[in-house]
Write a protein that holds these residues in place. Structure first.
Motif, short mmCIF file in Angstrom:
data_model
loop_
_atom_site.label_atom_id
_atom_site.label_comp_id
_atom_site.label_asym_id
_atom_site.label_seq_id
_atom_site.Cartn_x
_atom_site.Cartn_y
_atom_site.Cartn_z
N GLN A 118 0.82 -1.21 0.00
CA GLN A 118 0.00 0.00 0.00
C GLN A 118 0.85 1.26 0.00
O GLN A 118 0.45 2.29 0.51
CB GLN A 118 -0.91 -0.01 1.23
N ARG A 119 2.01 1.18 -0.62
CA ARG A 119 2.92 2.32 -0.58
C ARG A 119 2.43 3.47 -1.43
O ARG A 119 2.97 4.57 -1.35
CB ARG A 119 4.33 1.90 -0.99
N SER A 120 1.42 3.25 -2.26
CA SER A 120 0.87 4.35 -3.06
C SER A 120 -0.27 5.07 -2.34
O SER A 120 -0.80 6.05 -2.86
CB SER A 120 0.39 3.83 -4.42
N ILE A 121 -0.67 4.56 -1.18
CA ILE A 121 -1.77 5.19 -0.45
C ILE A 121 -1.21 6.33 0.40
O ILE A 121 -0.39 6.10 1.29
CB ILE A 121 -2.50 4.18 0.44
N PRO A 122 -1.61 7.57 0.14
CA PRO A 122 -1.03 8.71 0.84
C PRO A 122 -1.30 8.68 2.35
O PRO A 122 -2.41 8.39 2.78
CB PRO A 122 -1.70 9.92 0.19
N TYR A 123 -0.27 8.95 3.12
CA TYR A 123 -0.36 9.18 4.56
C TYR A 123 -0.88 7.97 5.36
O TYR A 123 -1.35 8.14 6.48
CB TYR A 123 -1.27 10.38 4.87
#
Length: 983
Positions: free
Chosen positions: A57-62
């Protein structure tokens, strides 16, 4: 151990502005070490909150920051503390924070009258507003009871770009010493060029925070032996061979040491003999069974040996992140069963592909709960704290990674696609909004595998199948557009650009090319390209931004769309100080409305337009303007916004353009209606009338009108710039000191609104006005010390460059730096010679710097130097300082120096005396003119010059001289000018 933990905690919170970084390989105990701070924080009534980034989930911001703040929402229970926090933040900043942390709003911790889960879809706040809101949140959280807040962020190597930026903003906040950020990352899984390491280097270069590093490595063999002996309650001699084998299999990785020991017990290879009352083991059997020395393989082997359905619960969950909701998992499993069942009834290429990819899938919805229970009992899952029995997570990312590795390589893409489809098609809108990024990421990851059977063999597929695929790709394009705009709404511009670029790619693929995409889907293409251009601009990727905007100009005839594109361009040029290009772009936009401004107008053109506009404005009273309707044309409203942006650039770079831009805003407001850009236009018009044309009364009315319009519209948009310009006009009728508080309010609102450039201009004016207004020097120095770092912190170098000479002057007057005989502005902050060399192209700033030096020379009685500088800066007031506070001060000091030289040079030639006599008379005439117009900041200066001038007469009477000086002293004291009272 407890004493060691306490020392770690005490050291961590004793040093102001520190960041702690713990790094090492996976499984070495980084997280466990950081978590030792938790108990200490609780005992001291401090906050300890934590969040974790995950690989999938490294593309999910914050993600990790949201997790930590959701945890915080459970810790803040004191109602007084909540009310104080809400009061400090206010509704606007609360709404910005609620965009990414709805849990804080749902717990009533934020000050919101109404909150919706769809907040993230509203227009995105400026990045600076977003950053300021989160800084303010942590400042106010910590300041009430002087609490320390420890924010632990795990697995930073998987952090998204937006999170790294926000963490830098928080950790470098000089106004919050009570926030300690602790981060952990795997140093063996990132390259030297990784964004995380680049961000850490940036923080170090700022010199605003200390970074402490802790390296955590695998356990050495003797330490493993001590751990095994302690665990089994045996001597280290008796466990040496076993621990040697354990170390050989696990390489001393503490996570795998523990798992390996548990596996030995579960497999009965490590058994307790109740007869001998000790543990027994067979080293040969262990070595044969656990033949691999690959530590990751140990976990994978463990999962392969549990029931298939139990393992598949873990595998499917691993695709959805480090944690999951049981009900959503059951919904996904149900959808996968339906999809597999439908594919078995079809013989087309895609159905056959689905059957092959999902052939491994055995899990039944009815068995999910039992599988979760068994996984819990084996320590492969754990219940999320503070949650009902329906939210679970992986205890360690090694388990999640091993669970994902169980999925056959050829099945991963399709499985991810179907999980994404399940989320999109089955979840209600409010739930989908919460997992939108995950759903879109899963669909994007699997679309190529899903579409391959049709794209690669088009002749063997029916038209219906191809149309179905186009429809699904179009749906995915729409989802990427929504995700991109949501990411922009929370200032995650880098990730927004990825989503928007994907949306554009899919819409072009479904329409077989760029041209047909714009023909068939013009609204979608315009919307996507505009958002994409804005996100790229915010990321500093200006080359690709220009390409996207060129597409808009090439394909769209929508005036509103074109104006938005022009607006993005003007902002991008302004951000890079490319003012010529900004003016050219803005004037091209204006030309589309049939209006024209020449880039280099002559004075005659400017005078003509001023006269024409003044004649036009005679039809409108102040009350008439207040009652004007709202502007209905959105394209004109965007153009007005562009004009306001050009207004500030013109005031700094192109003074002759300033009136022309102001007059456009005022006339358009009267002709076409009011909008959010009207108040700054009327404030600038008031400034033009009062400070440039000399019509103080009319200018003052328009300054008041501009502020009334802001209040009437209940809007803080453009408040900062409007109040700054209005204060410069109101200074003609109000004590200068009164405007300092207004400037401070304007600065604070500007920062809250994300209008950092305007806020810093306002701060510059406030600090200069504070010095000129004669506030006590210690107070002025204190303010400068407090606020000067803000310019550097927010990278506002132009404003910082302009305030530096004033700050250096105060340091010299205060005695912080030694004054040279030449009275140069040289000290700790600047060397005058080098500084002037740097700004030699900015004639106004050079003149201003010399004027500050002139003040120093006069105060110190070095009249020869002051006189030389008086000659060099003669035209400052008329050319650069007209209408400014510094302009009036310049006239005053020119008069003082002229009188001093007339007194000092009584025996010099007539020509020189005439020069100084003329300069004295000119200064007094100007001050007298301003005083007659009611400027309360001028009379005492005129009185000082009159008293000084009287002493030049041949027959000076002491009583008359004393009365004049007493009157001047009294006037300066009443006006609050301590500096002039001292003179």
């Amino acid at each position: 151990a407890d004493e060691g933990n306490g020392e770690l905690y005490d050291n961590a919170i004793s040093i102001k502005k520190e960041m702690v970084l713990i790094y090492g390989s996976s499984g070495t105990g980084k997280t466990a070490l950081a978590q030792t701070l938790n108990d200490r924080a609780r005992k001291r009534n401090d906050y300890f909150i934590s969040g974790k980034f995950t690989m999938g989930q490294r593309s999910i911001p914050y993600a990790a920051i949201v997790e930590a703040l959701a945890e915080l929402s459970e810790q803040i229970t004191d109602r007084d503390e909540i009310f104080a926090l809400r009061d400090k933040l206010g509704e606007e900043m609360s709404r910005v924070i609620a965009r990414i942390v709805p849990a804080l709003a749902q717990k009533d911790i934020l000050s919101l009258t109404v909150f919706s889960d769809n907040e993230g879809r509203s227009p995105s706040p400026p990045r600076d507003q977003f950053n300021f809101a989160f800084r303010s949140f942590f400042r106010h959280l910590c300041e009430r009871n002087n609490k320390t807040c420890i924010l632990f962020i795990d697995d930073l190597q998987w952090a998204d770009a937006a999170s790294l930026e926000l963490l830098e903003v928080l950790v470098t906040d000089q106004d919050n010493a009570n926030l300690l950020i602790v981060g952990s990352y795997r140093d063996d899984e990132i390259e030297a060029t990784d964004p995380l390491l680049a961000r850490i280097r940036e923080i170090e270069r700022s010199n605003r925070v200390k970074i402490s590093r802790l390296s955590i490595t695998n356990l050495e063999q003797h330490v493993v032996n001590e751990l095994v002996a302690d665990t089994l309650n045996m001597s280290i001699d008796d466990t040496r061979q076993l621990s040697h084998l354990v170390h050989q299999k696990t390489h001393g990785n503490v996570f795998y040491v523990i798992k390996f020991m548990k596996s030995l017990a579960e497999d009965n290879l490590l058994q307790y003999n109740f007869g001998s009352l000790q543990w027994e083991f067979d080293l040969k059997t262990i070595d044969i069974k656990y033949v691999t020395n690959n530590v990751a393989g140990l976990m994978l082997n463990k999962l392969r040996n549990i029931p298939v359905e139990d393992a598949q619960v873990l595998s499917i969950s691993s695709c959805m992140g480090s944690s999951f909701d049981k009900n959503i998992l059951m919904l996904v499993v149900d959808f996968l069963q339906e999809s597999l069942s439908l594919s078995r009834n079809q013989l087309d290429a895609r159905s056959l592909s689905v059957q092959g990819a999902l052939s491994f899938f055995k899990l039944q919805t009815s068995n999910v709960e039992a599988c979760i229970d068994r996984d819990l009992s084996m320590g492969l899952l754990e219940l999320v704290s503070n949650a009902r029995y329906d939210s679970f997570r992986f205890p360690h990312d090694q388990i999640q990674e091993a669970a994902f590795a169980l999925i056959p390589q050829q099945s991963r893409g399709l499985l991810q696609y179907f999980i994404g489809q399940a989320l999109v098609s089955k979840l209600p809108a409010n739930q989908l909004s919460k997992v939108l990024f995950s759903a879109v990421d899963l669909l994007n990851a699997g679309m190529d595998d899903y579409s391959a059977p049709i794209i690669q063999t088009p002749s063997s597929n029916s038209r219906v199948e191809r149309e179905d695929l186009r429809r699904e790709m179009h749906q995915l394009a729409n989802l990427n557009l929504v995700a991109g705009k949501k990411a922009m709404g929370i200032s995650a511009f880098r990730q927004a650009a990825v989503y928007l670029q994907t949306a554009i790619r899919y819409i072009e693929e479904t329409n077989v090319g760029i041209d047909m995409a714009w023909v068939k889907q013009p609204g979608f293409c315009l919307n996507a390209h505009q958002a994409y251009a804005e996100s790229l601009s915010c990321c500093g990727d200006f080359d690709d931004m220009h390409k996207s905007i060129d597409r808009i100009f090439q394909y769209t005839t929508s005036q509103e769309g074109r104006m938005n594109a022009y607006s993005t361009l003007v902002d991008a040029y302004g951000a890079r100080d490319k003012f010529f290009e900004a003016f050219d772009t803005g004037f091209r936009a204006l030309a589309e409305f049939g209006d024209k401004i020449v880039g280099n107008p002559g004075k005659g053109r400017v005078v003509c337009e001023v006269v024409t506009t003044k004649r036009f404005m005679k039809k409108y009273t102040v009350d008439t303007v207040r009652g004007l309707p709202r502007m209905k044309d959105p394209s004109r409203a965007i153009m007005m916004k562009i004009l306001v942006r050009l207004l500030i650039h013109a005031s700094v770079e192109r003074p002759l353009l300033f009136p022309l831009v102001v007059l456009r805003i005022v006339k358009w407001s009267c002709l076409y209606g009011m909008c959010s850009s009207s108040p700054p236009g009327f404030a600038a018009y008031g400034y033009l009338l009062a400070n440039i044309l000399g019509d103080v009364e009319s200018g003052y009315k328009y300054a008041i009108l501009a502020m009334d319009l802001l209040e009437q519209n209940a809007s803080k948009s453009e408040y900062c710039f409007t109040s700054m310009v209005a204060s410069m006009t109101k200074a003609n009728k109000m004590p200068l000191a009164n405007g300092i508080k207004d400037n401070l309010v304007g600065y604070q609102i500007g920062m809250e609104q994300g209008e950092t450039f305007y806020a810093m201009l306002t701060l510059t004016r406030m600090l200069v006005a504070s010095f000129c207004a004669g506030r006590p020097l210690l107070m002025v120095a204190s303010d400068m010390k407090t606020y000067a770092p803000h310019f550097l912190e927010h990278k506002q170098m132009m404003c910082y460059r302009r305030i530096l000479p004033c700050i250096q002057l105060v340091r010299l007057l205060k005695g912080d730096d030694e004054v040279l005989s030449s009275c140069e502005l040289t000290g700790e902050l600047i060397n005058e010679s080098s500084y002037i060399l740097q700004i030699r192209e900015e004639a106004g700033q050079v003149s201003l710097t010399l004027f500050y030096r002139l003040i120093l020379a006069y105060y110190l009685g070095n009249y020869d130097v002051a006189a030389e500088l008086s000659d060099k800066t003669q035209d400052y007031a008329t050319k650069y300082g007209k209408g400014h506070t510094l302009g009036a001060r310049h006239v005053f000091f020119q008069g003082l120096i002229a009188i001093a030289m007339l007194r000092e040079q009584k025996g010099v030639g007539t020509r020189v005396r005439r020069k100084w006599q003329a300069r004295k008379s000119k200064s007094m005439k100007k001050l007298r003119s301003w005083a007659k117009k009611g400027n309360p900041n001028i009379p005492h200066m005129l009185s000082i010059l009159e008293a000084e001038a009287y002493t030049l007469k041949k027959d000076v009477k002491l009583d008359i001289a004393m009365s004049k000086f007493n009157a001047a002293i009294s006037g300066a004291a009443v006006a609050g000018f301590l500096n002039d009272k001292a003179v």
